[in-house]
Write an enzyme that holds these catalytic residues in place. Structure first.
Site, PDB file in Angstrom:
ATOM      1  N   LYS A  64       0.843  -1.192   0.000  1.00 11.79           N
ATOM      2  CA  LYS A  64       0.000   0.000   0.000  1.00 11.79           C
ATOM      3  C   LYS A  64       0.881   1.245   0.000  1.00 11.79           C
ATOM      4  CE  LYS A  64      -0.377   0.218   5.038  1.00 11.79           C
ATOM      5  NZ  LYS A  64      -1.294   0.298   6.190  1.00 11.79           N
ATOM      6  N   TYR A  98      13.772  32.197   2.163  1.00 12.13           N
ATOM      7  CA  TYR A  98      12.590  33.009   2.448  1.00 12.13           C
ATOM      8  C   TYR A  98      12.624  33.588   3.858  1.00 12.13           C
ATOM      9  CZ  TYR A  98      10.253  31.365  -1.796  1.00 12.13           C
ATOM     10  OH  TYR A  98       9.915  31.115  -3.103  1.00 12.13           O
TER      11      TYR A  98
END
Length: 809
Positions: free
Chosen positions: A483, A707
């Protein structure tokens, strides 16, 4: 050629049943999945993680008619045409046969061992010698007790010399390898940390490895390791180093620029200076081992440097890559000999995602009539749709193979015409010797992507699978979780390997994942976790088996099957014994069994639950309560249904800690992918996330990076920008120095905020260059701790846009 009669005298059979004593034997088989020339193969039923005797029916069905076995309980009446040779030790018998075959080879055999560099030195030496000799080399890393035996079986008088690699991980293993290889010339590479856990000390490891040369007259090695003190007095050593007594004296090694070094050596009063395209110490040492070996073999010093200058780093791993036009590309372009070709073709055959298969093959150096006949035999045994041959020496195969063949005189000609060849929806194996540069073809066929890649080591995944499988009794089935994109490792590529290794079940999270696996040739039973009504049609059409966890879903699915007139459709019942996530509660068993027993549309294949804390000893009492509650609930269910179901409750930690919870089947998850949450397993690292340095800047003290100017520099700094960001799955929580990466084995930290596609690293204190490779998670467990999460999250969050590259070795 051997016959069964001649083999009998070499493997010490204690009894036998032989139907055709003169039956020719060409191939040795030990894996029923890899049988090629069944009629002329001898099958060895090895006892390893899985008992090879259990695969005798499969091998017989595929045409094998000769077996070497050790168990006395074989009912030979089931195999009326087969011959059986009984021995005490099947692997020992195979080694005895290899030992006998080696003694028939009268040309020089070079044996190589050490901790690191064995395979590279072997490949480089073969490459250097093949310019004027026919060289046989053991394929890939076939250096184990089994691998060496199989390698030696392919020795033939067609070759001028052989290079055989030997590797050990425990004391006592080298004796058997030495008896088989019997090297005439020995090469010892370095002694590092590889397999250190198997030896009490470094000295013991050196002594064990040097056992390979106990009957060898001449041994070559770097003098700085001082191996001569452990060798027999009569052994002649041929060393290189900085000592005056070294046969090859290293006078100077200088880094010329980022990608090459200058080396100056003296030999017999002659001095030569040459350049090699390497700067790392390991590669330079391996180059010097090759130089010293060529000198020992009689090559003149002035003829060697230009050979060494052509050496290149070897990608010694067979790689599986996503190609253009829905193709799968198997890149194995670093060497081309018959043994490695067969291994690569076996891997191609293993891939089931495409029915169509193409081989791109370069000429093979040194083929004579006998070896060419062997090549033809190998190619005829394959179900190939097309063969594209590069070079001029194999054109006459046109009339000898019933396969579509295309011929190109050179790689350049193939590259020019690649656009005129339809390559789509197929698996393509590219196999060529180094001088043909077929990697140029691979680059054109592989789908372009972001340069950040997740490398998946399929052989490590296979190792981990066998590590867990070895803990299970033979009657316990194995379900494997694929999965969430196989915990980030890929879908059908991993599932293909699991199917090849004959696991019993696969589990996916969503029906779409199961549908994709079916589209790529996976025919194993697949359980789908927590499906809803919208995917019922997909479950039916793709033969996927749903987890049923509530009355609402159960009733809806029964109604759906009734409308479509389906009977006995397999389902999996989930019981909630304490996780309290999904599942039927134990006190709902009476109502549940009544509904199940009345519905002919469904068949309960398995019943399962999930252990909450199987890896936490503080909760052992709760785990035991879960196991008891689950067993009681399934007992009630089976009594009402009137048939047995498969029970499973043990997850990965349950396999490691709770043998009492194995029941009929276990579910393997994160452990398969190399993450040992229990600290009890010897697992191999499966995936490695890598990127590259795009740019390096010199910035002054006080400058800011990223940033919001969050990366304030407190000293003059070298800042590297690398190609990974939060869009690739590298969490923003790793910003501000929290994240740690590795460049050339040196650890560094992030600077400033993590951007969408990039982030910055402080490389002030290390050696780093633009385009250098960067390992994003040097230690996955530590990385998870740094941001207060678990390794699962880091793996599954790696974006789909990050290219997955699969390799063996």
């Amino acid at each position: 050629m051997y016959t069964l009669a001649s083999i009998l005298s070499h493997i010490h059979s204690k009894r036998h049943v032989v139907h055709d004593a003169e039956k020719p034997i060409y191939d040795l088989a030990y894996d029923s999945r890899k049988i090629r020339n069944a009629e002329h193969s001898l099958f060895f039923a090895l006892k390893n993680v899985r008992d090879g005797h259990t695969f005798i029916p499969d091998a017989y069905q595929k045409g094998i008619r000769a077996f070497v076995v050790s168990r006395d309980d074989i009912d030979t009446s089931l195999y009326p045409e087969a011959s059986f040779l009984w021995v005490d030790d099947v692997l020992g018998a195979l080694q005895d046969l290899a030992r006998h075959h080696r003694k028939k080879f009268k040309k020089p055999v070079i044996g190589i061992t050490g901790s690191n560099g064995k395979t590279i030195v072997k490949e480089w030496l073969a490459q250097l010698l093949q310019e004027d000799k026919k060289v046989y080399q053991s394929p890939k890393s076939y250096n184990s007790q089994l691998g060496v035996a199989l390698s030696l079986w392919n020795l033939a008088d067609d070759y001028d010399c052989a290079i055989i690699e030997a590797g050990i991980s425990l004391p006592g293993e080298m004796d058997q390898l030495e008896a088989m290889i019997c090297p005439d010339i020995g090469i010892m590479t370095n002694i590092g940390v590889a397999h250190a856990d198997g030896f009490a000390s470094k000295t013991l490891k050196i002594k064990e490895k040097l056992k390979l040369f106990k009957h060898t007259k001449d041994v070559i090695f770097p003098s700085r390791y001082g191996f001569e003190e452990y060798l027999a007095a009569e052994t002649r050593v041929f060393t290189f180093g900085e000592r005056d007594m070294d046969e090859v004296k290293v006078l100077r090694i200088e880094e010329m620029h980022a990608e090459s070094s200058s080396i100056q050596v003296s030999y017999r009063q002659e001095i030569v200076t040459f350049a090699v395209p390497f700067v790392d110490k390991a590669s330079i040492e391996n180059v010097l081992i090759c130089l010293t070996t060529l000198l020992f073999l009689g090559y003149p010093l002035d003829a060697i440097p230009h050979k060494l200058g052509r050496l290149r780093p070897l990608e010694m791993r067979l790689q599986l890559k996503t190609g253009r036009n829905n193709c799968s590309i198997i890149d194995d372009t670093y060497s081309n000999d018959l043994a490695s070709l067969q291994i690569a073709l076996d891997f191609l055959h293993q891939q089931q995602q495409h029915k169509k298969k193409t081989l791109i093959l370069s000429d093979i150096d040194g083929l004579n009539d006998h070896l060419e006949a062997k090549l033809l035999s190998i190619l005829r045994q394959q179900n190939l749709n097309r063969i594209i041959i590069v070079g001029k020496s194999l054109r006459h195969l046109q009339d000898k193979l019933h396969t579509t063949l295309l011929f190109f005189d050179s790689t350049e000609e193939l590259v020019r015409n690649l656009g005129n060849i339809t390559l789509e929806n197929e698996s393509i194996l590219i196999k060529g010797s180094r001088r043909y540069h077929l990697e140029d073809v691979s680059k054109l066929l592989v789908a372009k992507s972001h340069e950040t890649v997740l490398e998946i080591n399929l052989s490590a995944l296979e190792h981990n699978l066998q590590a867990y499988r070895s803990m299970l009794p033979p009657n316990v089935k194995l379900m494997v979780m694929v999965k969430a994109f196989s915990y980030g490792s890929g879908s059908y590529e991993v599932a293909n390997l699991l199917q090849f290794n004959k696991v019993d079940y696969l589990t996916v999270a969503f029906a779409d994942e199961g549908v994709e696996l079916r589209q790529h040739g996976i025919d194993l039973p697949i359980m789908v976790l927590s499906p809803d009504e919208q995917v019922f049609e997909s479950l039916l059409s793709a033969h996927l088996e749903p987890e049923i966890y509530s009355f609402r879903i159960l009733k809806a699915f029964i109604d759906f099957l009734r409308i479509r007139k389906q009977k006995d459709f397999p389902i999996h019942i989930k019981i909630d014994t304490g996780m309290h996530r999904l599942g039927f509660l134990p006190d709902e068993m009476e109502e549940l069994t009544a509904l199940l027993s009345a519905a002919s549309e469904i068949n309960v294949k398995t019943v399962f639950s999930h252990l909450v804390a199987s890896g936490n000893r503080q909760h052992d009492d709760f785990t035991m309560q879960q196991i008891a509650m689950f067993s009681s609930s399934v007992d009630k269910l089976e009594a009402r249904l009137g048939y047995r179901v498969i029970r499973h409750i043990a997850n990965t930690s349950g396999i490691a800690n709770w043998p009492s919870a194995y029941m009929d089947m276990v579910r393997l998850g994160i452990g398969l992918y190399g993450v040992d949450m229990d600290g009890k397993m010897t697992l191999e690292k499966v995936s490695e996330l890598k990127t590259t340095i795009t740019q390096i800047k010199e910035l002054p003290e006080g400058a800011t990076v990223g940033y919001d100017r969050k990366g304030l520099l407190h000293r003059p700094s070298r800042i590297a920008t690398v190609k990974i960001g939060y869009a690739d799955g590298y969490s923003r929580r790793f910003g501000g120095g929290v994240g740690e990466m590795s460049i050339n084995g040196q650890k560094i930290r992030t600077v400033g905020s993590i951007c969408m596609d990039m982030c910055m690293l402080d490389v002030t204190d290390i050696v780093a260059h633009e385009l250098d490779e960067v390992v994003v998670f040097p230690d996955l467990m530590e990385a998870a701790k740094h941001i207060d999460t678990i390794p699962y999250e880091l793996l599954v969050n790696i974006s789909d846009r990050v290219k997955r590259v699969y390799f063996y070795g």
